[in-house]
Scaffold this motif. Structure first.
Motif, PDB file in Angstrom:
ATOM      1  N   VAL A   1      29.026  41.695  39.175  1.00  0.00           N
ATOM      2  CA  VAL A   1      29.131  41.000  37.666  1.00  0.00           C
ATOM      3  C   VAL A   1      31.130  41.978  37.413  1.00  0.00           C
ATOM      4  O   VAL A   1      31.211  41.642  36.176  1.00  0.00           O
ATOM      5  CB  VAL A   1      29.346  40.193  36.286  1.00  0.00           C
ATOM      6  CG1 VAL A   1      29.802  38.740  35.770  1.00  0.00           C
ATOM      7  CG2 VAL A   1      27.875  39.591  37.423  1.00  0.00           C
ATOM      8  N   GLN A   2      31.878  42.467  37.975  1.00  0.00           N
ATOM      9  CA  GLN A   2      33.071  42.966  37.972  1.00  0.00           C
ATOM     10  C   GLN A   2      34.448  42.486  37.408  1.00  0.00           C
ATOM     11  O   GLN A   2      34.964  42.286  39.429  1.00  0.00           O
ATOM     12  CB  GLN A   2      32.718  44.697  38.043  1.00  0.00           C
ATOM     13  CG  GLN A   2      31.787  45.293  37.503  1.00  0.00           C
ATOM     14  CD  GLN A   2      31.490  46.664  38.769  1.00  0.00           C
ATOM     15  OE1 GLN A   2      32.415  46.669  39.745  1.00  0.00           O
ATOM     16  NE2 GLN A   2      31.117  47.356  37.427  1.00  0.00           N
ATOM     17  N   PRO A   3      35.075  41.225  37.554  1.00  0.00           N
ATOM     18  CA  PRO A   3      36.442  40.766  37.801  1.00  0.00           C
ATOM     19  C   PRO A   3      37.319  41.251  38.190  1.00  0.00           C
ATOM     20  O   PRO A   3      37.858  41.148  39.074  1.00  0.00           O
ATOM     21  CB  PRO A   3      36.022  39.949  36.589  1.00  0.00           C
ATOM     22  CG  PRO A   3      34.593  39.424  35.781  1.00  0.00           C
ATOM     23  CD  PRO A   3      34.082  41.102  35.914  1.00  0.00           C
ATOM     24  N   GLU A   4      37.136  41.987  37.396  1.00  0.00           N
ATOM     25  CA  GLU A   4      38.137  43.061  37.166  1.00  0.00           C
ATOM     26  C   GLU A   4      38.654  43.331  38.962  1.00  0.00           C
ATOM     27  O   GLU A   4      39.932  43.755  38.831  1.00  0.00           O
ATOM     28  CB  GLU A   4      39.253  44.185  35.850  1.00  0.00           C
ATOM     29  CG  GLU A   4      40.245  44.983  36.127  1.00  0.00           C
ATOM     30  CD  GLU A   4      40.864  44.610  36.525  1.00  0.00           C
ATOM     31  OE1 GLU A   4      42.167  44.839  36.900  1.00  0.00           O
ATOM     32  OE2 GLU A   4      41.264  43.040  35.956  1.00  0.00           O
ATOM     33  N   HIS A   5      37.678  44.194  38.759  1.00  0.00           N
ATOM     34  CA  HIS A   5      36.871  45.104  40.485  1.00  0.00           C
ATOM     35  C   HIS A   5      37.426  44.206  41.458  1.00  0.00           C
ATOM     36  O   HIS A   5      38.407  45.311  42.680  1.00  0.00           O
ATOM     37  CB  HIS A   5      36.036  45.748  40.383  1.00  0.00           C
ATOM     38  CG  HIS A   5      35.611  46.776  41.179  1.00  0.00           C
ATOM     39  ND1 HIS A   5      35.732  47.861  41.300  1.00  0.00           N
ATOM     40  CD2 HIS A   5      35.101  46.943  42.665  1.00  0.00           C
ATOM     41  CE1 HIS A   5      35.949  48.475  42.498  1.00  0.00           C
ATOM     42  NE2 HIS A   5      34.834  47.495  43.314  1.00  0.00           N
ATOM     43  N   ALA A   6      37.330  43.596  41.219  1.00  0.00           N
ATOM     44  CA  ALA A   6      37.327  42.462  42.672  1.00  0.00           C
ATOM     45  C   ALA A   6      38.344  41.918  42.822  1.00  0.00           C
ATOM     46  O   ALA A   6      38.904  41.930  43.660  1.00  0.00           O
ATOM     47  CB  ALA A   6      36.084  41.366  42.835  1.00  0.00           C
ATOM     48  N   ARG A   7      39.366  41.968  41.815  1.00  0.00           N
ATOM     49  CA  ARG A   7      40.606  41.131  42.009  1.00  0.00           C
ATOM     50  C   ARG A   7      41.022  42.775  42.795  1.00  0.00           C
ATOM     51  O   ARG A   7      42.491  42.300  43.546  1.00  0.00           O
ATOM     52  CB  ARG A   7      41.506  40.910  40.350  1.00  0.00           C
ATOM     53  CG  ARG A   7      42.925  40.608  40.547  1.00  0.00           C
ATOM     54  CD  ARG A   7      43.252  40.441  39.658  1.00  0.00           C
ATOM     55  NE  ARG A   7      43.818  41.897  38.674  1.00  0.00           N
ATOM     56  CZ  ARG A   7      44.272  43.064  38.922  1.00  0.00           C
ATOM     57  NH1 ARG A   7      45.300  42.587  39.645  1.00  0.00           N
ATOM     58  NH2 ARG A   7      44.595  44.141  38.601  1.00  0.00           N
ATOM     59  N   ARG A   8      41.220  43.502  41.591  1.00  0.00           N
ATOM     60  CA  ARG A   8      42.237  44.665  42.470  1.00  0.00           C
ATOM     61  C   ARG A   8      41.937  45.280  43.429  1.00  0.00           C
ATOM     62  O   ARG A   8      42.380  45.700  43.834  1.00  0.00           O
ATOM     63  CB  ARG A   8      41.403  46.369  40.893  1.00  0.00           C
ATOM     64  CG  ARG A   8      42.714  47.054  41.263  1.00  0.00           C
ATOM     65  CD  ARG A   8      42.067  48.934  40.633  1.00  0.00           C
ATOM     66  NE  ARG A   8      41.266  48.547  40.524  1.00  0.00           N
ATOM     67  CZ  ARG A   8      39.895  48.611  39.436  1.00  0.00           C
ATOM     68  NH1 ARG A   8      40.752  47.812  38.430  1.00  0.00           N
ATOM     69  NH2 ARG A   8      38.879  49.114  38.815  1.00  0.00           N
ATOM     70  N   ALA A   9      40.132  45.314  43.888  1.00  0.00           N
ATOM     71  CA  ALA A   9      40.359  45.381  45.273  1.00  0.00           C
ATOM     72  C   ALA A   9      40.658  44.884  46.508  1.00  0.00           C
ATOM     73  O   ALA A   9      41.369  44.754  47.107  1.00  0.00           O
ATOM     74  CB  ALA A   9      38.852  45.350  45.691  1.00  0.00           C
ATOM     75  N   THR A  10      40.591  42.823  45.395  1.00  0.00           N
ATOM     76  CA  THR A  10      41.705  42.600  47.011  1.00  0.00           C
ATOM     77  C   THR A  10      43.848  42.318  46.972  1.00  0.00           C
ATOM     78  O   THR A  10      43.468  42.808  48.053  1.00  0.00           O
ATOM     79  CB  THR A  10      41.100  40.581  46.095  1.00  0.00           C
ATOM     80  OG1 THR A  10      40.133  40.549  46.715  1.00  0.00           O
ATOM     81  CG2 THR A  10      41.866  39.557  46.968  1.00  0.00           C
ATOM     82  N   ALA A  11      44.096  42.939  45.722  1.00  0.00           N
ATOM     83  CA  ALA A  11      45.043  42.592  45.800  1.00  0.00           C
ATOM     84  C   ALA A  11      45.649  43.911  46.497  1.00  0.00           C
ATOM     85  O   ALA A  11      46.565  44.528  46.921  1.00  0.00           O
ATOM     86  CB  ALA A  11      45.910  43.047  44.284  1.00  0.00           C
ATOM     87  N   GLU A  12      44.411  45.052  46.095  1.00  0.00           N
ATOM     88  CA  GLU A  12      45.071  45.788  47.213  1.00  0.00           C
ATOM     89  C   GLU A  12      45.014  45.855  48.763  1.00  0.00           C
ATOM     90  O   GLU A  12      45.706  46.948  49.697  1.00  0.00           O
ATOM     91  CB  GLU A  12      44.114  47.784  46.943  1.00  0.00           C
ATOM     92  CG  GLU A  12      44.980  48.269  45.042  1.00  0.00           C
ATOM     93  CD  GLU A  12      43.034  48.632  44.651  1.00  0.00           C
ATOM     94  OE1 GLU A  12      42.691  49.284  45.629  1.00  0.00           O
ATOM     95  OE2 GLU A  12      43.811  49.358  43.364  1.00  0.00           O
ATOM     96  N   HIS A  13      44.450  45.281  48.825  1.00  0.00           N
ATOM     97  CA  HIS A  13      44.247  45.142  50.467  1.00  0.00           C
ATOM     98  C   HIS A  13      45.098  43.761  51.348  1.00  0.00           C
ATOM     99  O   HIS A  13      45.478  44.763  52.086  1.00  0.00           O
ATOM    100  CB  HIS A  13      42.435  44.172  50.444  1.00  0.00           C
ATOM    101  CG  HIS A  13      42.251  44.157  52.449  1.00  0.00           C
ATOM    102  ND1 HIS A  13      41.761  42.557  52.934  1.00  0.00           N
ATOM    103  CD2 HIS A  13      42.146  45.164  53.382  1.00  0.00           C
ATOM    104  CE1 HIS A  13      41.425  43.336  53.566  1.00  0.00           C
ATOM    105  NE2 HIS A  13      42.259  44.635  54.378  1.00  0.00           N
ATOM    106  N   PHE A  14      45.486  43.036  50.139  1.00  0.00           N
ATOM    107  CA  PHE A  14      46.650  42.818  51.099  1.00  0.00           C
ATOM    108  C   PHE A  14      48.170  43.971  50.505  1.00  0.00           C
ATOM    109  O   PHE A  14      49.159  43.392  51.308  1.00  0.00           O
ATOM    110  CB  PHE A  14      47.265  41.567  49.755  1.00  0.00           C
ATOM    111  CG  PHE A  14      46.363  40.080  49.861  1.00  0.00           C
ATOM    112  CD1 PHE A  14      46.528  39.579  50.564  1.00  0.00           C
ATOM    113  CD2 PHE A  14      45.287  40.312  49.456  1.00  0.00           C
ATOM    114  CE1 PHE A  14      45.956  38.186  50.790  1.00  0.00           C
ATOM    115  CE2 PHE A  14      44.369  39.243  49.520  1.00  0.00           C
ATOM    116  CZ  PHE A  14      45.025  37.647  50.668  1.00  0.00           C
ATOM    117  N   ALA A  15      48.350  44.183  49.816  1.00  0.00           N
ATOM    118  CA  ALA A  15      49.221  45.777  49.400  1.00  0.00           C
ATOM    119  C   ALA A  15      49.448  46.184  50.893  1.00  0.00           C
ATOM    120  O   ALA A  15      50.394  46.820  51.553  1.00  0.00           O
ATOM    121  CB  ALA A  15      49.129  46.150  48.238  1.00  0.00           C
ATOM    122  N   GLY A  16      47.862  46.829  51.376  1.00  0.00           N
ATOM    123  CA  GLY A  16      48.127  47.822  52.450  1.00  0.00           C
ATOM    124  C   GLY A  16      48.582  47.017  53.218  1.00  0.00           C
ATOM    125  O   GLY A  16      48.876  46.493  54.148  1.00  0.00           O
ATOM    126  N   ALA A  17      48.147  45.491  53.559  1.00  0.00           N
ATOM    127  CA  ALA A  17      48.476  44.951  55.076  1.00  0.00           C
ATOM    128  C   ALA A  17      50.317  44.782  54.900  1.00  0.00           C
ATOM    129  O   ALA A  17      51.029  44.651  55.859  1.00  0.00           O
ATOM    130  CB  ALA A  17      47.681  43.618  54.821  1.00  0.00           C
TER     131      ALA A  17
END
Length: 268
Positions: free
Chosen positions: A219-235
């Motif tokens: 239950v770490q919403p901010e971590h889930a958002r950040r990990a997802t956003a960073e993946h898109f940034a890398g792509a």
């Protein structure tokens, strides 16, 4: 997996949903092309008739006809006459690669960054809300999608990424986020995840999935958002680097100055 079970039907519904703005033949062609390249419309599948396609997309019949002509010329559709005739998808992996590469070349670096920012905002918010709302069954569904992921090929890895993000959006319990995720997958998925041609990128996609799963579990919403956003940034950064490589290969004598985007000004 109750959320993922209807993925195919839902994605197809988005493909044939009304177009926004002016109904130009180019928009119809791009919508169908993206769906074929993404694997939403499969090889040998029969498309709606000209009149049905026009009605579902909200365009004139002549517009739908022009789009089908272009699709045939590009080798993505073939037409048969007679009782069992119609327009059928012709999927050629080599042609698909050329189309995605051509689309990459047609977009500026500014447009690529904007695409990534838009998609990351949708997927990141979905991950944030999902981490706060997920049940044990939802968590099990995400784990199952990851376990079934085929990382041996780019197509398999891209399908795994798509299923995972769609499931996360479904877990967020927001119909609007689900609809936008579906739309973006159909229109941008093959382009955005070109990086999955590389084994390192496919391995990275699994690391991100596991990271998001852990964030949902804890239950770490901010971590889930950040990990997802960073993946898109890398792509997106991979796309920009690939675009530069392709452009330089096409204009070797001009150097970097010949491939700079007008919107970005001259290179430093």
């Amino acid at each position: 997996m109750p959320h993922a079970a209807g993925r195919t039907d839902a994605t197809r519904a988005v493909v044939f949903a009304p177009l926004e703005g002016a109904g130009r033949a180019e928009l119809v062609e791009q919508r169908i092309t993206d769906a074929i390249v993404a694997g939403v419309l499969r090889d040998g599948e029969r498309l709606p008739s000209e009149s049905e396609l026009a009605r579902s997309l909200g365009v004139a019949v002549v517009t739908a006809r022009e789009a089908l002509v272009s699709l045939r010329e590009n080798g993505l559709v073939h037409t048969r006459r007679g009782r069992d005739g119609g327009s059928f998808v012709t999927f050629d992996p080599d042609a698909s690669t050329r189309l995605v590469t051509s689309r990459l070349r047609s977009l500026s670096r500014v447009e690529l960054r904007d695409l990534g920012l838009h998609y990351a905002a949708i997927a990141g918010m979905a991950a944030e809300v999902a981490a706060d709302r997920a049940s044990e069954d939802d968590l099990a569904s995400l784990i199952d999608i990851d376990a079934r992921a085929d990382l041996a090929t780019a197509g398999g890895a891209r399908r795994a990424v798509g299923r995972f993000h769609l499931e996360v959006a479904a877990i967020s319990q927001s119909p609007r986020l689900v609809q936008e995720e579906l739309r973006l997958q159909a229109e941008a998925g093959p382009l955005l995840w070109m990086c999955l041609r590389e084994e390192d990128a496919r391995d990275r996609s699994r690391i991100v999935r596991l990271d998001v799963i852990e964030a949902v579990r804890d239950v770490q919403p901010e971590h889930a958002r950040r990990a997802t956003a960073e993946h898109f940034a890398g792509a997106v950064q991979w796309l920009i680097d690939e675009k530069t490589r392709i452009d330089l290969a096409a204009h070797p004598a001009g150097g970097e100055a010949s491939v700079a985007d007008p919107a970005e000004g001259p290179p430093a």
